[in-house]
Design an enzyme around this catalytic site. Sequence first.
Site, short mmCIF file in Angstrom:
data_model
loop_
_atom_site.label_atom_id
_atom_site.label_comp_id
_atom_site.label_asym_id
_atom_site.label_seq_id
_atom_site.Cartn_x
_atom_site.Cartn_y
_atom_site.Cartn_z
CB SER A 1 -94.47 -34.97 4.63
OG SER A 1 -93.44 -35.90 4.89
CB SER B 1 -123.29 -60.35 -10.38
OG SER B 1 -124.66 -60.70 -10.46
CE LYS C 1 -93.35 -31.76 0.37
NZ LYS C 1 -92.97 -33.08 -0.11
CG ASN D 1 -131.04 -62.17 -20.51
OD1 ASN D 1 -130.41 -62.42 -19.48
ND2 ASN D 1 -131.09 -63.01 -21.53
CD GLU E 1 -99.77 -34.53 -5.01
OE1 GLU E 1 -98.82 -35.27 -5.29
OE2 GLU E 1 -99.94 -34.03 -3.88
CB THR F 1 -98.80 -20.75 -25.68
OG1 THR F 1 -97.71 -19.87 -25.98
CG2 THR F 1 -100.11 -19.97 -25.78
CG HIS F 2 -95.44 -23.67 -26.66
ND1 HIS F 2 -95.40 -24.72 -27.54
CD2 HIS F 2 -96.05 -22.66 -27.32
CE1 HIS F 2 -95.94 -24.35 -28.69
NE2 HIS F 2 -96.35 -23.10 -28.58
CG ASN G 1 -97.22 -33.09 0.43
OD1 ASN G 1 -96.34 -32.32 0.03
ND2 ASN G 1 -96.97 -34.13 1.18
CD GLN H 1 -122.64 -61.64 -13.26
OE1 GLN H 1 -123.77 -62.11 -13.41
NE2 GLN H 1 -121.68 -62.30 -12.63
CE1 TYR I 1 -126.70 -60.17 -19.65
CE2 TYR I 1 -126.55 -62.57 -19.73
CZ TYR I 1 -126.31 -61.37 -19.08
OH TYR I 1 -125.67 -61.37 -17.87
N1 ARG Z 1 -126.34 -61.02 -13.11
C1 ARG Z 1 -126.61 -60.93 -14.49
C2 ARG Z 1 -125.91 -59.72 -15.09
O1 ARG Z 1 -125.49 -58.93 -14.36
C3 ARG Z 1 -128.07 -60.81 -14.70
C4 ARG Z 1 -128.55 -61.34 -16.01
C5 ARG Z 1 -128.32 -62.79 -16.06
N2 ARG Z 1 -128.98 -63.43 -17.14
C6 ARG Z 1 -128.73 -64.70 -17.47
N3 ARG Z 1 -129.40 -65.20 -18.42
N4 ARG Z 1 -127.81 -65.39 -16.86
O2 ARG Z 1 -125.78 -59.57 -16.29
#
Ligand code: ARG
Length: 459
Positions: free
Chosen positions: A278, A24, A284, A111, A291, A156-157, A286, A323, A318
């Site tokens: 544009s 991650s 134009k 965790n 948007e 309205t509408h 815009n 993640q 957990y």
């Molecule tokens: N990178 C993990 C997450 O975002 C951290 C916790 C990971 N815990 C584990 N027991 N693998 O959730």
Amino acid sequence: MTEKTWSGRFSTPIAESVKTYTASIPFDHRLAEFDIQGSLAHAQMLCETGLITLDDLGAIQSGMDTLLHEVRGGCFPWSLDDEDVHLNIERRLTALVGDAGKKLHTARSRNDQVATDIRLWLRHEIDRIDGALERVQLALLDLADAHAGTVMPGFTHLQVAQPVTFGHHMMAYFEMFSRDRERLKDTRSRVNRLPLGAAALAGTSYPINRERVAELLAFDGLCMNSLDAVSDRDFAIEFCAAAALIMTHVSRMSEEFILWMNPRFNFLRIGDAYCTGSSIMPQKRNPDVPELARGKTGRVTGHLMGLLTLMKSQPLAYNKDNQEDKEPLFDTADTLNNTLSILAEMLHDVHPNLESMRRAALEGFSTATDLADYLVYKGLPFRDAHEVVAQAVRLAENRQCDLSDLSLDTLKTFSSLIADDVHQVLTLEGSLASRNLPGGTAPEQVKKAAKKARLTLQR
Ligand code: ARG
């Protein structure tokens, strides 16, 4: 290849594909400052309870100081080998300060650590978003003050209904954003609880002081069940729900601005700085900003659905699934901050076209209800008054004129109750002024509402 922090019980190194798939760090490195903040509080508590020495604490603090500079300076050596922000920071700390770094994880798990980090981060983002909402509200108040008496058709509408003021219309959005801020505040109170101490899932056997960590990190309280603390992300879902509502309000306003900028309406102009051209059609202008804001509402609502779906089948406690909470959450906060900031700026460059709005209000028999109310005051039952006015509208429509253009004699043919005070009722100003109760569109009420609202912001 570096060994994984947890690789002691494995005989074969992790496959490269798995390393990449499960890491991650490419996105959670942005939690770094909050991870450090959480670790410093944890370390201080470990020292106060005698679980690490004062020397250990000093080493951890000075190491973290260096790390913080590296993170802020963009020179922290992030490594995929260390999977996530927590392991990266721990390994770097240990490289810098030795054994003290290895003691930091006492009485803690990733965790409860990650749950703490997200809460610290989200609390910070909620405060930023609240500030951006306030800037939007202030800009709306300026418009409401300046246009408390600017008449426009209310719809309205999407059909002309009754005259309202542009200021009143802006105050409607002010109200929506006020409720959005209440919701955020309420969400924040549940975000602001400390998971640390839950450890992996069952709590810890070390004699730690959870209250002390909560105090150091300015949490309002503790997560009171260790299984729940590490597994639920309802606080993140709640935030995304509040965010989706905010964006829904932004989107409705954007939609109106886009319509109103169209020459068929021509109700307002957005300054050149907030419009785009544009590449092929030289004429134009815009409304790209509203948007895009309207468009980005889709992704925020999508993130809410994503998180709900992420959570729905997870057994306690957990799971690695969690993640997946980060990218949608990060993107939601970023989208809100960016959108609200630019909206607040743009609102200062919005210029209503008073003549067009007045003309439009005169076009759709917007004071027909006022005529009916007039007849009711003279004693006619409302349903009969409704019928009388419908006949008058029909005649005016045939003659292609407004109700107020019909002569007194003509109007009298519809009801003998109509007298020479009728024309005052049929004017746009008369109609506006008559709606002079709290929440109504009378200029006096709009001014009052704006004044009161400004006071609530200053509190
Ligand atoms: N990178 C993990 C997450 O975002 C951290 C916790 C990971 N815990 C584990 N027991 N693998 O959730």
